[in-house]
Write a protein that holds these residues in place. Structure first.
Motif, PDB file in Angstrom:
ATOM      1  N   ARG A 118      75.028  36.955  60.071  1.00 11.66           N
ATOM      2  CA  ARG A 118      74.126  38.042  59.682  1.00 11.66           C
ATOM      3  C   ARG A 118      74.924  39.103  58.931  1.00 11.66           C
ATOM      4  NH1 ARG A 118      69.324  39.232  63.999  1.00 11.66           N
ATOM      5  NH2 ARG A 118      68.859  37.063  64.555  1.00 11.66           N
ATOM      6  N   ASN A 152      67.801  42.790  68.039  1.00  9.18           N
ATOM      7  CA  ASN A 152      67.129  41.985  67.016  1.00  9.18           C
ATOM      8  C   ASN A 152      65.811  42.654  66.643  1.00  9.18           C
ATOM      9  OD1 ASN A 152      66.596  39.769  65.291  1.00  9.18           O
ATOM     10  ND2 ASN A 152      65.408  38.765  66.905  1.00  9.18           N
ATOM     11  N   ILE A 159      70.144  39.823  71.447  1.00  9.35           N
ATOM     12  CA  ILE A 159      70.866  38.564  71.319  1.00  9.35           C
ATOM     13  C   ILE A 159      72.229  38.737  71.967  1.00  9.35           C
ATOM     14  CG2 ILE A 159      71.805  36.875  69.709  1.00  9.35           C
ATOM     15  CD1 ILE A 159      69.734  37.797  67.685  1.00  9.35           C
ATOM     16  N   GLY A 327      65.503  42.284  61.525  1.00 12.45           N
ATOM     17  CA  GLY A 327      66.137  41.143  62.183  1.00 12.45           C
ATOM     18  C   GLY A 327      65.501  39.870  61.667  1.00 12.45           C
ATOM     19  N   ASP A 328      65.010  39.035  62.567  1.00 16.51           N
ATOM     20  CA  ASP A 328      64.236  37.862  62.159  1.00 16.51           C
ATOM     21  C   ASP A 328      62.855  37.921  62.790  1.00 16.51           C
ATOM     22  OD1 ASP A 328      64.916  37.390  64.762  1.00 16.51           O
ATOM     23  OD2 ASP A 328      65.798  35.412  64.441  1.00 16.51           O
TER      24      ASP A 328
END
Length: 409
Positions: A118, A152, A159, A327-328
Motif C-alpha cells: 500500500r 483500513n 489490519i 483504504g479498500d
C-alpha cells in the motif's frame, strides 16, 4: 570538535529504543532506507529451533514409516506424525516469514503466502494499537497481547500488521510498551518524511482514471434496483486470528468430550449434568464467533429512494464526491459529514491497487444509475467529513482518481 559534530549529524537516523527488539533498519541516507518490523528476537530464535527439531523428527519418522511400506503401513501413524509436526512447523515458518517493511514507497505486508503493498497516499500514518486482554474480575494480574494495526478506511476495520506483535505479557500491561513502540515508529516515519506530502502535489493515477471511464454503469442502468453482497473475508480472518479461532477449537473439544461421554454404553458411569455443561459450553463457544461475524455479511441495496446498508436507509447524496474510497472500502458521506461504510459493495479479489480501481468504478456505476433513474443529480455541494484523518485520505484519493471536488456549502 566541529568535525565530530558533522560526522554525528551525517549519520543516518537510528531506530528508536522501543523498536530495536522488533525492527531492523536496512540502508542509510545514500540508499533505500527500509524498516523491517518482525517478531522479537527471542521468538525468531525459538522458531528456528522449532523448524530444526521438526525437520529432524520428520526425517526420522518418515524413514521408519516408509521402511514398512507397503506391508506394515499404518495410515493413522502417518497422519499423527503430519499433525504433530505440521502445526509447530507452520507456526515457526509463519513467525519467520511474516513481517512488515516500511520504505519510501509505502507499506509492504508480507504474510505466509501473500504480500500486499500500500502506498503512503493510502496509508498516511493511521497506525493504532490493538490489545487483547484476558482478565477476571477478581484477578490481580492479566494476560494481554498488544500489536500495531493499520486503520483500513475507518477505525471499525483494522489490519494486523504482520510481525508487529509488540508485547505479550502476564501480570503486566503490554500496552505501555506498545505505546512507546508506536510513538517511536511514527516519529521515525515523520523524520524520514515518507508521509510528508502536499495534497496539491499529488498526481492522478492512470489506473484509477481508466477505471472511472470504464465503470460499466450503462450495463446495469435498466435494473430497477442494485444489490451488492460481498462478504468481508479479510475481516473474518482477522477475527479468527484474534480470539475466535480459539473459541471454535475449545467448543469443538467440548463437543468431542460430550460425544465420547454420551457414547459410553455403561449408563452408570455417565453424568447427565456434565454432558449438559459440555454440550451447552461447546455450542456457545462455536456460536459466539458466528454471531460476531454477522456484520461481515451485509447487503447494499440501491433504490431510487436511497441506499440501504446495515439495516438503515440513507438518502441519495447531492454530489458525486460524497461517494468515495478509503483504504479498500467504499464510503458514503451523509449530510452531517459522517462516513457510512458500504462494505457489502466492496471487492475481495486482486491486489490493493486493483481493488481500488474496481471500487472507484463501482462508485461511478452507482452514481450513474442514480442519475439515470432520476434519484439524484450533481448539485455542487461538497460535504467534508468530521474525521480529519479520514478527510485527508479522501482528498488524496480524489486527487489520485481525478475527481474535482465542488465547493463546500
Amino acid at each position: 570538535m566541529s568535525a565530530a559534530r558533522g560526522r554525528r549529524a551525517a549519520r543516518p537516523p537510528s531506530l528508536p529504543k522501543a523498536l530495536r527488539n522488533w525492527a531492523t533498519l536496512q540502508g542509510d541516507d545514500a540508499s533505500d532506507c527500509k524498516v523491517v518490523l518482525h517478531r522479537s528476537n527471542g521468538i525468531r530464535i525459538a522458531a528456528v529451533l522449532m523448524l530444526t527439531v521438526c525437520a529432524a523428527w520428520a526425517a526420522y519418522g518418515m524413514s521408519k514409516w516408509v521402511s514398512r511400506f507397503p506391508t506394515d503401513l499404518d495410515p493413522l501413524e502417518g497422519f499423527s506424525l503430519l499433525v504433530l509436526l505440521g502445526v509447530p512447523g507452520i507456526w515457526a515458518a509463519n513467525a519467520l516469514r511474516r513481517r512488515t517493511v516500511l520504505s519510501e514507497d509505502g507499506v509492504e505486508m508480507r504474510r505466509l503466502l501473500f504480500t500486499e503493498r500500500r502506498p503512503w497516499t493510502s496509508v498516511l500514518s493511521r497506525f493504532e494499537l490493538s490489545t487483547i486482554e484476558m482478565k477476571g474480575e477478581a484477578a490481580e494480574g492479566r494476560i494481554d497481547r498488544t500489536r500495531i494495526v493499520l486503520v483500513n478506511g475507518a477505525s471499525d476495520d483494522v489490519i494486523r500488521l504482520p510481525g508487529c506483535l509488540i508485547g505479550s505479557s502476564v501480570s503486566k500491561n503490554s500496552r505501555t510498551r506498545g505505546r512507546s513502540a508506536l510513538y517511536g515508529l511514527k516519529y521515525f516515519i515523520s523524520r524520514r518524511k515518507w508521509n510528508a506530502f502536499d495534497v496539491k502535489d499529488i498526481k492522478p493515477d492512470i489506473g484509477l482514471l481508466q477505471a472511472r471511464l470504464n465503470h460499466g454503469g450503462e450495463k446495469m442502468a435498466d435494473k430497477a434496483r442494485l444489490t451488492f453482497f460481498t462478504p468481508m473475508w479479510r475481516r473474518i480472518k482477522e477475527g479468527l486470528c484474534d480470539r475466535e479461532l480459539f473459541c471454535i477449537c475449545m467448543g469443538a473439544l467440548c463437543l468431542l468430550a460430550f460425544s465420547l461421554d454420551s457414547s459410553d454404553i455403561d449408563s452408570e458411569s455417565r453424568n447427565a449434568a456434565v454432558e449438559g455443561i459440555l454440550l451447552l459450553s461447546g455450542g456457545a463457544l462455536i456460536a459466539y464467533p458466528a454471531y460476531k461475524s454477522r456484520t461481515c455479511f451485509r447487503r447494499v441495496v440501491v433504490t431510487p429512494e436511497g441506499i440501504r446498508t446495515a439495516g438503515r436507509s440513507f438518502p441519495w447524496p447531492a454530489s458525486r464526491s460524497s461517494l468515495f474510497v478509503a483504504g479498500d472500502r467504499i464510503f458514503l458521506a451523509d449530510r452531517q459529514g459522517r462516513p457510512v461504510a458500504l462494505d457489502g459493495a466492496g471487492v475481495a479479489l486482486g491486489g490493493f491497487q486493483r481493488r481500488q480501481e474496481k471500487l472507484v468504478a463501482r462508485c461511478e456505476a452507482i452514481w450513474y444509475w442514480g442519475v439515470a433513474h432520476g434519484a439524484t443529480r450533481e448539485s455542487g455541494r461538497y460535504v467534508p467529513l468530521t474525521d480529519a484523518d479520514m478527510q485527508r485520505e479522501r482528498e488524496i484519493f480524489e486527487k489520485r482518481s481525478g475527481i474535482t471536488a465542488p465547493s463546500t456549502a
